[in-house]
Design a protein around this motif. Structure first.
Motif, short mmCIF file in Angstrom:
data_model
loop_
_atom_site.label_atom_id
_atom_site.label_comp_id
_atom_site.label_asym_id
_atom_site.label_seq_id
_atom_site.Cartn_x
_atom_site.Cartn_y
_atom_site.Cartn_z
N MET A 233 -4.85 -1.34 -8.82
CA MET A 233 -4.50 -2.75 -8.73
C MET A 233 -3.18 -3.00 -8.00
N SER A 234 -2.36 -1.97 -7.87
CA SER A 234 -1.05 -2.15 -7.24
C SER A 234 -0.65 -0.88 -6.52
N VAL A 235 0.40 -0.99 -5.73
CA VAL A 235 0.90 0.15 -4.97
C VAL A 235 2.42 0.17 -5.08
N VAL A 236 2.98 1.37 -5.21
CA VAL A 236 4.43 1.56 -5.25
C VAL A 236 4.90 1.95 -3.86
N VAL A 237 5.84 1.22 -3.30
CA VAL A 237 6.35 1.50 -1.96
C VAL A 237 7.85 1.74 -2.04
N GLY A 238 8.35 2.56 -1.13
CA GLY A 238 9.78 2.84 -1.03
C GLY A 238 10.23 2.72 0.41
N ASN A 239 11.49 2.36 0.61
CA ASN A 239 11.98 2.17 1.96
C ASN A 239 13.17 3.07 2.26
N SER A 240 13.70 2.93 3.46
CA SER A 240 14.79 3.80 3.92
C SER A 240 16.13 3.45 3.27
N HIS A 241 16.19 2.36 2.54
CA HIS A 241 17.42 1.96 1.87
C HIS A 241 17.45 2.40 0.40
N GLY A 242 16.37 3.02 -0.07
CA GLY A 242 16.32 3.50 -1.44
C GLY A 242 15.70 2.52 -2.41
N ASN A 243 15.07 1.46 -1.93
CA ASN A 243 14.45 0.48 -2.81
C ASN A 243 13.01 0.86 -3.12
N LEU A 244 12.62 0.67 -4.39
CA LEU A 244 11.26 0.91 -4.83
C LEU A 244 10.69 -0.39 -5.38
N GLY A 245 9.47 -0.73 -4.93
CA GLY A 245 8.84 -1.95 -5.41
C GLY A 245 7.37 -1.72 -5.71
N VAL A 246 6.86 -2.47 -6.69
CA VAL A 246 5.45 -2.42 -7.06
C VAL A 246 4.79 -3.68 -6.53
N ILE A 247 3.82 -3.53 -5.62
CA ILE A 247 3.16 -4.65 -4.95
C ILE A 247 1.76 -4.83 -5.53
N ASP A 248 1.43 -6.06 -5.85
CA ASP A 248 0.08 -6.38 -6.33
C ASP A 248 -0.88 -6.37 -5.14
N LEU A 249 -1.92 -5.55 -5.22
CA LEU A 249 -2.87 -5.43 -4.12
C LEU A 249 -3.88 -6.57 -4.08
N ARG A 250 -3.92 -7.41 -5.10
CA ARG A 250 -4.85 -8.53 -5.09
C ARG A 250 -4.22 -9.78 -4.49
N LYS A 251 -2.92 -9.97 -4.75
CA LYS A 251 -2.25 -11.17 -4.25
C LYS A 251 -1.20 -10.87 -3.19
N GLY A 252 -0.77 -9.62 -3.10
CA GLY A 252 0.27 -9.28 -2.14
C GLY A 252 1.66 -9.66 -2.58
#
Length: 380
Positions: A233-252
């Motif tokens: 239902m969701s995806v965990v993404v990380g970026n080059s600045h060290g931030n981690l976020g959980v994104i809802d794959l149904r609503k974005g």
């Protein structure tokens, strides 16, 4: 044979060291001989070698693939998987064959004991090749100006899906493509990707338009790694600045942020059944977050820059540790009982002197007889 090493996370580093971490005991150990390391042994990719997770495959910068056995606690195989240009961008296992993909776009399936290996050109500038867990013959590839493709390794003439770029922006300029990571969404045929332009996109191969069916933006920095949660239902993404976020794959939409990282995220992996996610990167820390309450459960400093990780699919870690602790306590108690017992020394019986002459025997007999006669006289 020694018992398998009960590590929960395995990590590959820029220096070429394989590290294992037991999160319950809070112990970390190196499983590579540091004295023999060379710059070409940097670990770029990792994957499990078998469903039991008793073997780990490491793709190194010099084109070799090492096989580490957790049961034997040593490296058991070394494969020369050179070919193409650039470092490994993906690693997988298909039956007894090893799947590799390098940055120049050469994907090869290395059959053991065979000189004829499958070769496939997936396009230059590859940043990620990932194998599908549900269908091991299916792999996804993507990179810089190399949009998402899905390949069937049994039919390699053409990809079974080739993504199409989104429409031009509001200035009628072409939108650049730079995929950094991708993952298959469990229970579906859909794939989610993240890009250097902080885009999270979902593709449905059954869609005839071949464009993303959903797109979300996260932050302002390039996204470097992602992992889909167990429920899909969701995806965990990380970026080059060290931030981690959980994104809802149904609503974005952004569900929650996982804080604590201080450097570029290199690798993320969600647990197969528990609401846990592990991440590592350039700040040399391994972190394990709880997906629901955002709590940072574990933070382990590992001294080296970390490129990739593998999170075990085992669950009920505390129960495993409780059983091991109970067995050890029982063994310690038994040892204490045995140590407290006094040592009993058996005394050897005194040996009778042998009789050497018949005269002595007769004399002894006569004396004993005379004593009996005296006792009888007293009784009378």
């Amino acid at each position: 044979m020694a018992a398998p090493i009960q590590n929960h996370v395995w990590v590959g580093t820029e220096t070429g060291i394989l590290k294992g971490i037991n999160l319950v005991k809070r112990q970390a150990a190196n499983y590579t001989d540091v004295s023999s390391l060379t710059p070409g042994q940097e670990v770029n990719v990792m994957c499990w070698g078998d469903p039991q997770e008793s073997e780990i495959l490491l793709g190194c910068k010099d084109g070799t693939v090492k096989v580490y056995s957790a049961e034997k606690s040593k490296f058991t195989e070394f494969h020369d998987c050179g070919g193409g240009e650039g470092v490994f961008r993906g690693l997988g296992i298909l039956d007894n064959a090893i799947i590799t993909c390098v940055e120049s776009g050469l994907l090869k399936v290395w059959q053991q004991g065979s000189s004829e290996n499958l070769e496939l050109q997936v396009g230059p500038g590859v940043r990620k090749m990932r194998q599908c867990d549900a269908d091991r013959n299916k792999v996804g590839t993507g990179g810089k100006e190399n949009d998402l493709k899905i390949w069937d390794l049994q039919r390699t003439e053409e990809p079974i899906f080739r993504a199409k770029n989104v429409r031009n922006d509001w200035l009628d300029l072409r939108v650049p493509v730079w995929i950094r990571d991708l993952d298959f969404i469990p229970g579906t045929d859909n794939i989610v990707t993240c890009t250097s332009y902080h885009q999270v996109r979902i593709y449905d191969p059954s869609c005839p338009q071949r464009r993303p069916v959903l797109e979300a933006l996260y932050g302002e920095d390039p996204l470097t790694a992602l992992s889909v949660t167990p429920d899909g239902m969701s995806v965990v993404v990380g970026n080059s600045h060290g931030n981690l976020g959980v994104i809802d794959l149904r609503k974005g939409s952004l569900l929650r942020a996982l804080k604590g990282s201080a450097g570029s995220i290199r690798s993320i992996q969600c647990h197969k059944s528990m609401p846990l996610v592990a991440s590592c990167g350039l700040d040399r820390f391994l972190r394990v977050h709880h997906l629901n309450d955002k709590e940072l459960l574990h933070k382990v400093y590992l001294k080296s820059r970390l490129n990739c990780l593998l999170l075990t699919s085992r669950d009920k870690w505390e129960e495993e540790e409780l059983v091991a602790t109970t067995e050890q306590e029982v063994k310690d108690e038994e040892d204490e009982v045995w140590d407290a017992m006094e040592t009993v020394v058996e005394k050897t019986p005194t040996k009778l002197q042998p009789v050497t002459s018949d005269s002595n025997v007769e004399g002894i007999t006569k004396v004993s007889t005379s004593k009996k006669q005296k006792k009888k006289r007293k009784v009378i």
